[in-house]
Write an enzyme that holds these catalytic residues in place. Structure first.
Site: not given
Ligand SMILES: NC(=O)c1ccc[n+]([C@@H]2O[C@H](COP(=O)([O-])OP(=O)(O)OC[C@H]3O[C@@H](n4cnc5c(N)ncnc54)[C@H](OP(=O)(O)O)[C@@H]3O)[C@@H](O)[C@H]2O)c1
Length: 300
Positions: A7, A9-10, A127, A183, A201, A250
């Site tokens: 995954g 992503g961010a 992120a 959390k 927020n 913010n």
């Molecule tokens: N971002 C933050 O600051 C942050 C901080 C703390 C916790 N979290 C937690 O961390 C988790 C991820 O958050 P995020 O913000 O990083 O989400 P995100 O940016 O949506 O990243 C997840 C990535 O995984 C991809 N993905 C989904 N299924 C997949 C698969 N089977 N194989 C390969 N890639 C796949 C998604 O693609 P598609 O979108 O195209 O499906 C997306 O690009 C969440 O539970 C969030 O609550 C995030």
């Protein structure tokens, strides 16, 4: 160590980039992001500045090594599908560490892999996915990880060292399941309100009506956690919630970002699970039910 980020992503790309300085890291993500990384490298901007060639793929078939550590960073609604897809690359020696938000990821993982392979973590780093190949590190936060049974194992200490080397200090939690609940309670009190009222927020503490709703949601979610055996006080959780709001004054919450993109939210894994547990234990969950209903009705 051989590490796969499931995954990318961010948050996954950020952690993957930092860990890749000292370890073999493969980002497993979606085609546009993966193609951009393969062509131009991964750009991390903001609190961390990083531009590096890093291995990335959109298929598990490219995982050609024994995976020591798999970081699970898909959204909670993708957990089952993602871990099933990655299963061929997971051996009995692979540690799977989830950094996801929500109350149902461990249960979902356990339906596909063995419980003793699972570690859980929480991070308050921020992120944001900017564009294919580019991730913004918006906030430096705290990160904790733990064994599900609270013990302090060698593998846990090894992962703490790994992140320390990558300049991501991590603390060991002896009750990660309680921390995940904490959390989730905070998220349940902030995220849906910001998404419904389309606000940052900080507005939740500026508007007296929203401030009251935060307090009521927080109390309701805490009551459910208590019914599950977690020894929280409502006052402590409310103080923690207000602290998070002030620290992220913010910011647009992840749920607001999702609804703005018209994409799925993690409401089922946060407020939705609180509703399920509350109903089971005869605790009133009217507000959590209401925000779930509104988010789904309006945006899904
Ligand atoms: N971002 C933050 O600051 C942050 C901080 C703390 C916790 N979290 C937690 O961390 C988790 C991820 O958050 P995020 O913000 O990083 O989400 P995100 O940016 O949506 O990243 C997840 C990535 O995984 C991809 N993905 C989904 N299924 C997949 C698969 N089977 N194989 C390969 N890639 C796949 C998604 O693609 P598609 O979108 O195209 O499906 C997306 O690009 C969440 O539970 C969030 O609550 C995030």
């Amino acid at each position: 160590m051989n590490i796969v980020i499931l995954g990318a992503g961010a948050i996954g790309s950020l952690f993957g980039a930092l860990l890749s300085k000292h370890h073999n890291v493969l980002l497993l993500g979606r085609k546009p992001h993966v193609s951009a990384i393969q062509s131009n490298g991964l750009h991390i901007q903001g609190k961390t500045m990083f531009h590096e060639k890093i291995s990335a793929t959109d298929t598990v078939k490219d995982v050609s090594f024994d995976v020591d550590l798999l970081l699970l960073t898909v959204k909670s609604y993708d957990t089952i599908k993602a871990i099933k897809q990655a299963k061929p690359s997971i051996s009995k020696n692979t540690i799977v560490l989830t950094f996801q938000n929500g109350l149902d990821n461990i249960e979902k993982l356990q339906s596909v892999i063995s419980k003793n392979q699972i570690l859980a973590g929480i991070t308050t780093h921020g992120a944001v996915f900017k564009s294919p190949g580019v991730v913004h590190h918006t906030g430096i936060g705290r990160t904790i990880i733990g064994e599900l049974d609270g013990t302090e194992t060698k593998r846990l200490k090894n992962i703490v060292e790994l992140f320390d080397e990558a300049n991501v200090p991590i603390k060991i939690s002896h009750n990660i399941l309680k921390d995940i609940w904490q959390k989730a309670i905070i998220n349940s009190s902030i995220n849906p309100l910001t998404a419904i009222f389309q606000c940052k927020n900080g507005y939740l503490v500026e508007n007296p009506i929203l401030f009251h709703l935060v307090s009521c949601l927080c109390e309701e979610s805490t009551n459910v956690a208590k019914s599950m055996g977690y020894t929280f006080t409502t006052k402590y959780l409310f103080e923690q919630t207000i602290q998070v709001i002030n620290e992220t004054f913010n910011n647009n919450s992840s749920m607001l970002q999702s609804v703005e993109r018209k994409s799925q939210t993690e409401i089922d894994s946060i407020n939705g699970k609180i509703v399920t547990f509350g109903r089971k234990n005869n605790i009133s969950v009217l507000l959590n039910e209401s925000v779930c209903f509104i988010i789904k009705r309006l945006y899904q």
